[in-house]
Design an enzyme around this catalytic site. Structure first.
Site, PDB file in Angstrom:
ATOM      1  N   CYS A 389       0.840  -1.201   0.000  1.00 23.27           N
ATOM      2  CA  CYS A 389       0.000   0.000   0.000  1.00 23.27           C
ATOM      3  C   CYS A 389       0.881   1.259   0.000  1.00 23.27           C
ATOM      4  O   CYS A 389       1.714   1.462   0.892  1.00 23.27           O
ATOM      5  CB  CYS A 389      -0.898  -0.012   1.231  1.00 23.27           C
ATOM      6  SG  CYS A 389      -1.635   1.565   1.592  1.00 23.27           S
ATOM      7  N   CYS A 392       0.677   3.335   3.158  1.00 23.90           N
ATOM      8  CA  CYS A 392       1.466   2.780   4.260  1.00 23.90           C
ATOM      9  C   CYS A 392       2.942   3.087   4.031  1.00 23.90           C
ATOM     10  O   CYS A 392       3.653   3.491   4.959  1.00 23.90           O
ATOM     11  CB  CYS A 392       1.258   1.264   4.343  1.00 23.90           C
ATOM     12  SG  CYS A 392      -0.448   0.779   4.609  1.00 23.90           S
TER      13      CYS A 392
END
Ligand code: SF4
Length: 469
Positions: A389, A392
């Site tokens: 991600c 993230c």
């Protein structure tokens, strides 16, 4: 870019305020010191009857063009059509040439080039400045807006004020009734809070917009770089539309003008005040960015304006599809629904992140234990993440730094990888909505507290921890 240059242009314009605009001027370039102010609207209104409706049929039915649209527009431009000149326009070069131009100059250029085949996209917020600029050019102009059916009453009243002030009829685009009916009957009126705003926006905004754009060769937006550092930092003042197509169909058939791309939001407001332009009364209630009523809220001083939109979702997902070309291709797979698309989850070859001795890697039994404890020895801060991600990855440095700062403080910092097999558990038990989700497990309370903000810098995260500890 400051608006000072445009302001000086306005002085020159005002001195010519009695000049009458003639229909034959459409399509010919004129300098900016020639126009009318008060009497323009009536002239524009009379000419408007000859304009094509914004939803006119496209010559081709193919819809969204690939993101690989070139910077060369092979079609459009009244000059070229009428006079057989200028075979291709290099919009990358034009954007470079115009990067220091005032919004007034840019809009004048856009209206000159596209005449009846261009329209201003008006959202009912401070992009009313575009309409004021268009009026100041003295050229005829068209305005369209998407009526999603979910706007605030204040916005509808504002639309009416704008129509009266400029003596125009806004060309409203409405969603397909059968599609809205299908969505609401199957999922309810507020499904976007559960599974993301994309589906509702697609029906209520994106498809009506696509219809509108198929009747045009160019459109004018109020996008600014400072509205969203995540998605709008690189928008040029003019570009071949990377997502939608115009009436000629195909790649490069639509040009997108962003005349206030480089203008600071404060300067827009100075301009609106100076020109005594009516504004949406929601602004005086703390709203900055204005959209649909259920998906827009006021922001506090110091909060970024996009934090008032779809606040329950990731920052970079905050394009409703109208300007999805702003989102780089590599980011798109993560933006389906709640940000946990199967395509993205399958990309497990990404190396793990948040690797430091100060961050404890929790297993499924470990976090289940933590959930069960009502009296923990120490509080925990835990990020639910997926290594693939981008959001993230984007917060990795600040989370690692936070863990360093909290080392020895009595607060444990951990991570729990929540994609793949763990995703359903994390959604049901750990409030996972999208990646990353950050939870604080207090010492004496069973329920973890979800970090509510999209600011993931060290100071914001520390403030959250300190407020709860
Ligand atoms: Fe639906 Fe909200 Fe998008 Fe409006 S902003 S179309 S209500 S999801």
């Amino acid at each position: 870019m400051a608006l000072a240059s445009s302001s000086s242009a306005f002085s020159a314009i005002s001195s010519h305020s009695q000049e009458i605009l003639k229909g034959s001027q459409i399509g010919s370039f004129r300098s900016l010191d020639r126009f009318i102010l008060p009497s323009t609207a009536g002239n524009v209104s009379r000419r408007r009857g000859a304009l094509k409706p914004v939803s006119a049929q496209a010559k081709r039915s193919k819809s969204v063009v690939p993101l690989a649209a070139t910077s060369i527009a092979p079609v459009a431009d009244l000059e070229r059509e009428n006079k057989g000149i200028e075979k291709e326009v290099d919009y990358e070069k034009l954007a470079e040439d115009l990067k220091d131009a005032s919004p007034l100059e840019i809009i004048d250029k856009a209206l000159e080039k596209f005449g009846n085949d261009i329209a201003i996209a008006f959202s009912g917020a401070e992009d009313v400045a575009l309409i004021e600029y268009a009026k100041l050019t003295g050229r005829p102009f068209r305005v369209f807006s998407l009526d999603t059916g979910r706007l605030n009453p204040e916005t509808y009243r504002f639309f009416d004020d704008v129509e009266k002030r400029y003596d125009i009829r806004i060309e409203y685009m409405f969603p397909d009734a059968v599609e809205v009916q299908g969505l609401v009957r199957s999922k309810g009126l507020f499904s976007f809070y559960e599974d993301g705003h994309q589906e509702c926006c697609r029906i209520r905004k994106v498809r009506p917009l696509r219809r509108a754009l198929r009747g045009l060769r160019a459109w004018i937006t109020g996008q600014r770089k400072d509205q969203s550092p995540g998605t709008r930092a690189e928008i040029p003042v003019v570009q071949v539309d990377p997502s939608f197509e115009g009436m000629d169909g195909g790649i490069g058939s639509l040009v997108k003008w962003n005349p206030v791309a480089n203008v600071d939001g404060g300067d827009i407001w100075n301009f609106l005040r100076t020109m005594d332009v009516p504004v949406n009364s929601l602004h005086s209630q703390g709203y900055v960015s204005i959209g649909c009523e259920p998906c827009t809220r006021p922001v506090l001083p110091g909060q970024h304006e996009r934090e008032g939109r779809w606040w329950w979702e990731d920052a970079k997902a905050k394009e409703c599809g109208l300007h999805k070309g702003n989102i780089k291709q590599g980011e798109v797979p993560q933006l389906n629904g709640n940000g946990n698309s199967a395509a993205a989850a399958a990309t497990t070859e990404n190396p793990d992140i948040f690797n430091t001795q100060n961050i404890i890697n929790l297993s499924r039994p470990g976090i289940e234990n933590l959930l069960r404890l009502e009296n923990r020895r120490e509080p925990w801060l835990i990020v639910l993440y997926a290594p693939w991600c981008r959001f993230c990855q984007g917060m990795e440095a600040s989370y690692v730094e936070l863990a360093e700062k909290l080392a020895g403080s009595g607060i444990k910092v951990g991570k729990f990888r929540s994609d793949g097999d763990q995703k359903e558990f994390a959604k049901e038990e750990l409030q996972l909505g999208s990646f990353p989700t950050i939870l604080f497990f207090p010492k004496n309370t069973a329920m973890p507290i979800k970090y509510p903000s999209e600011k993931r810098d060290v100071d914001s995260l520390l403030a959250f921890v300190r407020a709860l500890h």
